[in-house]
Design a protein around this motif. Structure first.
Motif, mmCIF file in Angstrom:
data_model
loop_
_atom_site.group_PDB
_atom_site.id
_atom_site.type_symbol
_atom_site.label_atom_id
_atom_site.label_comp_id
_atom_site.label_asym_id
_atom_site.label_seq_id
_atom_site.Cartn_x
_atom_site.Cartn_y
_atom_site.Cartn_z
ATOM 1 N N ARG A 67 8.818 30.615 8.597
ATOM 2 C CA ARG A 67 8.569 30.511 9.985
ATOM 3 C C ARG A 67 9.373 31.750 10.684
ATOM 4 O O ARG A 67 10.402 32.517 10.088
ATOM 5 C CB ARG A 67 9.310 29.310 10.501
ATOM 6 C CG ARG A 67 8.709 28.045 10.183
ATOM 7 C CD ARG A 67 7.118 28.039 10.751
ATOM 8 N NE ARG A 67 6.451 26.562 10.502
ATOM 9 C CZ ARG A 67 5.899 26.357 9.234
ATOM 10 N NH1 ARG A 67 5.694 27.365 8.373
ATOM 11 N NH2 ARG A 67 5.376 25.171 9.209
ATOM 12 N N ALA A 68 8.974 32.050 11.939
ATOM 13 C CA ALA A 68 9.423 33.178 12.553
ATOM 14 C C ALA A 68 10.704 32.831 13.578
ATOM 15 O O ALA A 68 11.502 33.693 13.800
ATOM 16 C CB ALA A 68 8.330 33.836 13.587
ATOM 17 N N GLU A 69 10.670 31.545 13.524
ATOM 18 C CA GLU A 69 11.969 31.044 14.389
ATOM 19 C C GLU A 69 13.386 31.498 13.938
ATOM 20 O O GLU A 69 13.601 31.732 12.601
ATOM 21 C CB GLU A 69 12.114 29.535 14.476
ATOM 22 C CG GLU A 69 10.842 29.048 15.384
ATOM 23 C CD GLU A 69 9.821 28.584 14.552
ATOM 24 O OE1 GLU A 69 9.443 29.188 13.286
ATOM 25 O OE2 GLU A 69 8.842 27.786 15.196
ATOM 26 N N THR A 132 13.190 33.253 6.955
ATOM 27 C CA THR A 132 13.474 31.879 7.408
ATOM 28 C C THR A 132 12.697 30.941 7.083
ATOM 29 O O THR A 132 11.384 30.889 6.865
ATOM 30 C CB THR A 132 13.584 32.025 9.021
ATOM 31 O OG1 THR A 132 14.365 32.953 9.590
ATOM 32 C CG2 THR A 132 14.092 30.588 9.635
ATOM 33 N N VAL A 133 13.170 29.879 6.685
ATOM 34 C CA VAL A 133 12.625 28.885 5.944
ATOM 35 C C VAL A 133 12.568 27.549 6.981
ATOM 36 O O VAL A 133 13.843 27.238 7.331
ATOM 37 C CB VAL A 133 13.261 28.283 4.638
ATOM 38 C CG1 VAL A 133 12.349 27.169 4.038
ATOM 39 C CG2 VAL A 133 13.063 29.258 3.704
ATOM 40 N N LYS A 138 14.530 21.636 10.042
ATOM 41 C CA LYS A 138 15.481 22.647 10.226
ATOM 42 C C LYS A 138 14.872 24.100 9.961
ATOM 43 O O LYS A 138 14.231 24.139 9.237
ATOM 44 C CB LYS A 138 17.088 22.212 9.368
ATOM 45 C CG LYS A 138 17.286 20.824 9.696
ATOM 46 C CD LYS A 138 18.397 20.318 8.652
ATOM 47 C CE LYS A 138 18.592 18.866 8.757
ATOM 48 N NZ LYS A 138 19.763 18.340 7.646
ATOM 49 N N HIS A 139 15.975 25.058 10.254
ATOM 50 C CA HIS A 139 15.427 26.418 10.071
ATOM 51 C C HIS A 139 16.726 27.092 9.489
ATOM 52 O O HIS A 139 17.685 26.986 9.952
ATOM 53 C CB HIS A 139 14.898 27.167 11.270
ATOM 54 C CG HIS A 139 13.615 26.385 11.942
ATOM 55 N ND1 HIS A 139 13.669 25.445 12.662
ATOM 56 C CD2 HIS A 139 12.495 26.947 11.403
ATOM 57 C CE1 HIS A 139 12.470 25.218 13.097
ATOM 58 N NE2 HIS A 139 11.698 26.077 12.522
ATOM 59 N N LEU A 140 16.403 27.588 8.280
ATOM 60 C CA LEU A 140 17.528 28.329 7.538
ATOM 61 C C LEU A 140 17.160 29.474 7.001
ATOM 62 O O LEU A 140 15.856 29.675 6.552
ATOM 63 C CB LEU A 140 18.229 27.292 6.221
ATOM 64 C CG LEU A 140 18.677 25.846 6.294
ATOM 65 C CD1 LEU A 140 17.270 25.003 6.530
ATOM 66 C CD2 LEU A 140 19.644 25.776 5.363
ATOM 67 N N ARG A 141 18.164 30.616 6.974
ATOM 68 C CA ARG A 141 17.710 31.763 6.210
ATOM 69 C C ARG A 141 17.753 31.464 4.584
ATOM 70 O O ARG A 141 18.018 30.348 4.271
ATOM 71 C CB ARG A 141 18.894 32.650 6.265
ATOM 72 C CG ARG A 141 18.933 33.306 7.634
ATOM 73 C CD ARG A 141 20.301 34.237 7.676
ATOM 74 N NE ARG A 141 20.337 34.907 8.834
ATOM 75 C CZ ARG A 141 21.047 34.391 9.838
ATOM 76 N NH1 ARG A 141 21.851 33.236 9.626
ATOM 77 N NH2 ARG A 141 21.237 34.879 11.181
ATOM 78 N N SER A 142 16.668 32.027 4.054
ATOM 79 C CA SER A 142 16.351 31.650 2.772
ATOM 80 C C SER A 142 17.558 31.495 1.474
ATOM 81 O O SER A 142 17.194 30.666 0.744
ATOM 82 C CB SER A 142 15.153 32.748 2.323
ATOM 83 O OG SER A 142 15.583 34.031 2.393
#
Length: 218
Positions: A67-69, A132-133, A138-142
């Motif tokens: 995702r771009a977030e 970003t995943v 939730k959004h986390l750095r890979s």
């Protein structure tokens, strides 16, 4: 809670290694051993195997959920409201997992299924791009996303309770526990004992009592 992050490439390597170690540990056990109890209350070792297999399937799907977030969680804050902690009554999930595990003709069949899923998951991780995943809302750095699975697998390898081994992900697991608690585990404890104490799965020796921030739940 302290911030905690891990580099993408290092996390890819560490997760691949930890997956292989977990699968090897499971493969060393016979059917009767896998039917024995694990340190997770209400779970057999077979239940642990099935839980991890389902988790790896979900994780593999996460590798393509870019995702771009901007990230809103890191490798520690991901665990702050982990979905497994939302239900105060774990009985329904324990019994559901038990029924799912019982669908296999023998524990060995569940191990074969785990191997197939683990191989696919490692390949998916090795080809995922850094970024970003989006995972479980939730959004986390890979790198942080993969680190949470290093921790998950290291903890459940200990939950197999098959040998006094030291999963390669224990150092990251200890760092995660300390970041979640915002406190250090006793330096006198090696990583294996520190993780077990930090999770409340083992009583600490009198000379190495952790602070009041422990145990924590992941």
């Amino acid at each position: 809670m302290r911030q905690l992050s891990f580099p993408h490439e290092q996390a890819v390597e560490r997760l691949g290694r930890q997956v292989r170690e977990f699968v090897a540990a499971v493969g060393s056990a016979g059917d009767l051993e896998l039917l024995g109890p694990s340190p997770c209350h209400g779970w057999s070792r077979l239940d642990v195997v099935v839980h991890v297999r389902m988790g790896l399937q979900e994780m593999a799907l996460g590798t393509v959920a870019g995702r771009a977030e901007e990230p809103d969680r890191d490798a520690a804050s991901y665990w702050a409201d982990h979905q497994d902690d939302r239900d105060d009554d774990p009985v329904a999930h324990i019994l559901w997992l038990r029924r799912t595990a019982a669908a296999y003709s023998r524990p060995a069949a569940a191990v074969t299924h785990l191997r197939d899923v683990a191989d696919f998951a490692v390949r998916a991780v090795q080809t995922m791009p850094e970024g970003t995943v989006a995972f479980q809302g939730k959004h986390l750095r890979s790198g942080d996303f993969l680190a949470t699975w290093v921790v998950e697998l290291a903890v459940h390898q200990l939950d197999l309770d098959l040998a006094e081994d030291s999963p390669s992900g224990l150092a990251w697991t200890r760092a995660t526990l300390e970041a979640v608690a915002g406190a250090e585990l006793p330096a006198a404890l090696d990583d294996r004992d520190a993780v077990l104490v930090g999770l409340g799965r083992q009583q600490p020796p009198p000379s190495a009592q952790p602070g009041p921030a422990f145990p924590v739940s992941l």
